[in-house]
Design an enzyme around this catalytic site. Structure first.
Site, PDB file in Angstrom:
ATOM      1  CE  LYS A  62      55.580 -12.166  21.832  1.00 21.27           C
ATOM      2  NZ  LYS A  62      56.216 -13.498  21.843  1.00 21.27           N
ATOM      3  CB  SER A  97      55.797 -15.252  18.281  1.00 22.24           C
ATOM      4  OG  SER A  97      56.175 -15.294  19.641  1.00 22.24           O
ATOM      5  CB  SER A 154      58.820 -16.801  20.385  1.00 19.75           C
ATOM      6  OG  SER A 154      58.006 -17.526  19.508  1.00 19.75           O
TER       7      SER A 154
END
Lengths: 95, 486
Positions: B78, B153, B177
Site C-alpha cells: 500500500k 481505504s 480499511s
C-alpha cells in the site's frame, strides 16, 4: 451545533488551510452534518467513565537517553522544496 | 494452473520445487499489471526494475538453499508505507513528489524475508475514505464490476489482489480499511491487535487506531504474511513487546466447541437482505464444523461511528500538521509570506475529504470544545471496549457482516460524507477497542462478494486465522476469481 461560514473560516485559519470562498458553504453544510452525527454520543451518560487514550491502556515506553540516530541532514533535505547551506528556506519572516 | 491462480503458499512451494524461478514469476505479474491496470488503476507506482533485481537475488538465495519460506514471492505495498528511493504518495497531491528517504519497518521485514515488491498500491488520500475515490490518482475499479468501488481505504490493495495483479498485498486499517475492501473484493483481510505490527514509516492518520495487516487470497496466506509483518519494534513507541507465535501451526485446529457470539446490533436495520442471507449461511456452516452460537449485545457499538469521527479527525488534524510546505511535500507557487505558504500549500495539496477531517479535528480540539467532543469520545470509547470485554467472557469469537452492503456504484456515495462513513458501521468499534478483526469471503449476493467479519480478543490472531482457515477448507468462495481476470 451549526457551523456557519464565519466559524468555518475561523477553523480553516486555525488549521492553516486556504479554503476558496465559493467552497465555504459546502464545508459549512458537511461539517454541520458531521457534528450532528457526532453529537449522537450525548445519548449515553459517561459521567463516571474514565477516558480511554490507548486500547490496551499501555503507557509510553521510555528508552535510555543516548544518541541512536546518525546525522542524515543531506538525505532528509533532498526532499525539501527549498534549501540552502543546510537550511530550509521560507519567505522572509522578520522585516 | 496459471501462475496467478496460485496462493502465496502454492507459489512458495513452486519456487522450492524449482517449477519456476522468482524472475519468471515476477515477470508474469509485471505483464499482468501492464495488461490490466489501465482498467483498474490499482497501482500508483510499478517498480519493475527493482522487482526483477529483488527476484534475481531471491533466485540466488534459492540456489544456495538459504531462502526463507516466502523468498522470491511477489507482493505489493500500500502506498502508505515509506519505501526508500521510491515515490510514497499516500494517495495525495501533497506527497506526489515525495521520494521516501527511509523505509517502513513493514517494508523492511518483507524485504528481509525475500519478498519481491512489484509496486505501490492506490488508496484513499491519507487513508481517509471507504471507496478509494478520494485518491489524488483517481478511483480504483472493483474487478467484480468495473462500475463499482473496491472499498477503501486499501482499495488498490484489494482490487490488485482480486484481479491477481499481485498474489497478496499489505493494507492498513484505521476504521475498516483492510476488512471492508477485502469484503467487497472477495478476499481475506486481517487487522491485527493494535500494536502487533509496527507503525514506523507508515504515514500516520489516527495514531491510536492505525494498524497494518495482510490482504490475501486465503487465511493460510494471511498467516504466512503476518508471520513476517508482526513483532516488536523499538522505533514505534506503541509497538507491543509480546512474543509472535508461528501463525501457520494452529490453522488446522478443530473448531469443535468453538463459541461464536452474534451481536444483535450487527443484524439490525440497515443490513442489506442479500448480505444477511449470506452471513446466515456462513454461520450455519460453522455450526456444521462444531461451533455453537449465542446472541450477544454490544450496546455502545451503535455509537462507534460518532465517537470515531471525533477521535480519528482529532488525531489526523494533529498528525497532518507536519505537512507545511517547508520540509517535504507540496509547496504552493510564489508564497506572499509564511502564513500564505502554509495555508496555500495545505489548501492546494490536500483534497476535500482530508480538509474536512482536519477541520472537524481542529474544531473538536479547539479551546472550549475539548471536553464536549474529544474527552466525551474517549469515554464512549471506553464503554465500547467494555462491551467487548464482557462479550469475550462467554464467547471465543464474534461474527457478523463486515459491511452492511456489497460494493456500491462509483460516485454513489462520494457527495455525502455521512453515507460514506456509515460503510464502516460494523468495523469501526473493533479499531476503537484495539481488537484484531478479519474479513473472509462468505458468498455472493447478486454477483457481488460478501465478507464475513470475525472479531477476536486481544492477541488472538492465531485463533482468527484458524477459524477462517477451517471454513476455507470446506468452502470455495475464496477461490473465485472475477470473470475476465482469470
Amino acid at each position: 451545533m451549526t457551523l456557519d461560514a464565519e466559524t468555518v473560516k475561523k477553523i480553516a485559519r486555525l488549521a492553516r488551510l486556504k479554503i476558496d470562498d465559493q467552497a465555504i458553504a459546502g464545508y459549512s453544510k458537511n461539517l454541520t452534518n458531521i457534528l450532528q452525527l457526532v453529537e449522537q454520543m450525548n445519548a449515553v451518560s459517561t459521567d463516571q467513565v474514565e477516558p480511554m487514550a490507548h486500547p490496551l491502556d499501555a503507557s509510553q515506553r521510555l528508552r535510555e537517553d543516548r544518541v541512536t540516530e546518525v546525522n542524515q541532514r543531506e538525505q532528509f533535505q533532498s526532499v525539501a522544496p527549498q534549501v540552502q547551506d543546510g537550511l530550509y528556506l521560507v519567505p522572509k519572516v522578520i522585516e | 494452473m496459471p501462475l496467478h491462480h496460485k496462493t502465496l503458499a502454492e507459489l512458495a512451494q513452486g519456487l522450492r520445487d524449482k517449477h519456476f524461478s522468482s524472475v519468471e514469476l515476477t515477470q508474469h505479474y509485471l505483464n499482468r499489471i501492464a495488461q490490466w491496470d489501465k482498467t483498474l488503476n490499482s497501482y500508483v507506482t510499478v517498480t519493475p526494475e527493482r522487482a526483477l533485481q529483488q527476484a534475481r537475488q531471491a533466485d540466488a538465495l534459492r540456489v544456495k538453499n538459504t531462502a526463507g519460506p516466502l523468498c522470491g514471492v511477489p507482493l505489493a505495498q500500500k502506498d502508505i508505507f515509506c519505501t526508500h528511493g521510491v515515490k510514497t504518495s499516500c494517495g495525495s497531491k501533497m506527497l506526489d513528489n515525495f521520494i521516501a528517504p527511509y523505509t517502513a519497518t513493514v517494508v523492511e521485514k518483507c524485504q528481509e524475508a525475500g519478498l519481491v515488491m512489484l509496486g505501490k498500491l492506490n488508496m484513499d488520500e491519507f487513508a481517509m475514505g471507504s471507496s478509494n475515490e478520494t485518491s489524488f490518482y483517481g478511483p480504483v475499479k472493483n474487478p467484480w464490476d468495473l462500475t463499482r468501488v473496491p472499498g477503501g481505504s486499501s482499495g488498490g490493495s484489494a482490487a490488485g489482489v482480486a484481479a491477481r495483479l499481485t498474489p497478496a498485498a499489505t493494507g492498513t486499517d484505521t476504521g475498516g480499511s483492510i476488512r471492508q475492501p477485502a469484503a467487497l473484493c472477495n478476499l481475506t483481510g486481517l487487522k491485527p491487535t493494535y500494536g502487533r505490527v509496527s507503525r514506523w514509516g507508515m504515514i500516520a492518520f489516527a495514531s491510536s487506531l492505525d494498524q497494518a495487516g495482510p490482504i490475501t487470497q486465503t487465511a493460510q496466506d494471511a498467516a504466512l504474511l503476518l508471520n513476517i509483518m508482526a513483532g516488536f519494534d523499538s522505533k514505534d513507541s506503541t509497538s507491543l513487546d509480546s512474543p509472535v507465535p508461528d501463525y501457520t501451526t494452529t490453522l488446522k485446529d478443530t473448531l469443535q466447541g468453538l463459541r461464536i457470539g452474534l451481536p444483535k446490533e450487527f443484524f439490525a436495520t440497515g443490513l442489506d437482505d442479500g448480505v444477511a442471507r449470506v452471513i446466515d449461511e456462513a454461520i450455519t456452516q460453522y455450526k456444521k464444523l462444531g461451533a455453537s452460537v449465542v446472541e450477544i449485545s454490544l450496546p455502545t457499538s451503535q455509537l462507534s461511528v460518532p465517537a470515531y469521527y471525533v477521535i480519528a479527525p482529532a488525531e489526523c488534524s494533529s498528525n497532518l500538521s507536519r505537512f507545511d510546505g517547508v520540509r517535504f511535500g507540496y509547496r504552493c507557487a510564489n508564497p506572499a509570506d509564511l502564513l500564505d505558504l502554509y495555508q496555500r500549500s495545505r489548501g492546494e495539496g490536500f483534497g476535500a475529504e482530508v480538509k474536512r477531517r482536519i477541520m472537524i479535528g481542529t474544531y473538536a480540539l479547539s479551546a472550549g470544545y475539548y471536553d464536549a467532543y474529544y474527552l466525551k469520545a474517549q469515554k464512549v470509547r471506553r464503554l465500547i471496549s467494555g462491551d467487548f470485554k464482557r462479550a469475550f467472557e462467554n464467547v471465543d469469537v464474534i461474527m457478523g457482516p463486515t459491511s452492511p452492503t456489497t460494493a456500491f456504484k462509483l460516485g454513489e456515495r462520494s457527495e455525502d460524507p455521512i453515507t460514506m462513513y456509515l460503510c464502516d458501521i460494523y468495523t469501526i468499534a473493533v479499531n476503537l477497542a484495539g481488537l484484531p478483526g478479519m474479513s473472509i469471503p462468505a458468498g455472493f449476493s447478486q454477483g457481488l462478494p460478501v465478507g464475513l467479519q470475525i472479531i477476536g480478543n486481544y492477541f488472538t490472531e492465531a485463533k482468527l486465522l484458524n477459524v477462517a482457515h477451517r471454513y476455507q477448507q470446506v468452502t470455495d468462495w475464496h477461490k473465485r476469481i472475477p470473470p475476465g481476470f482469470e
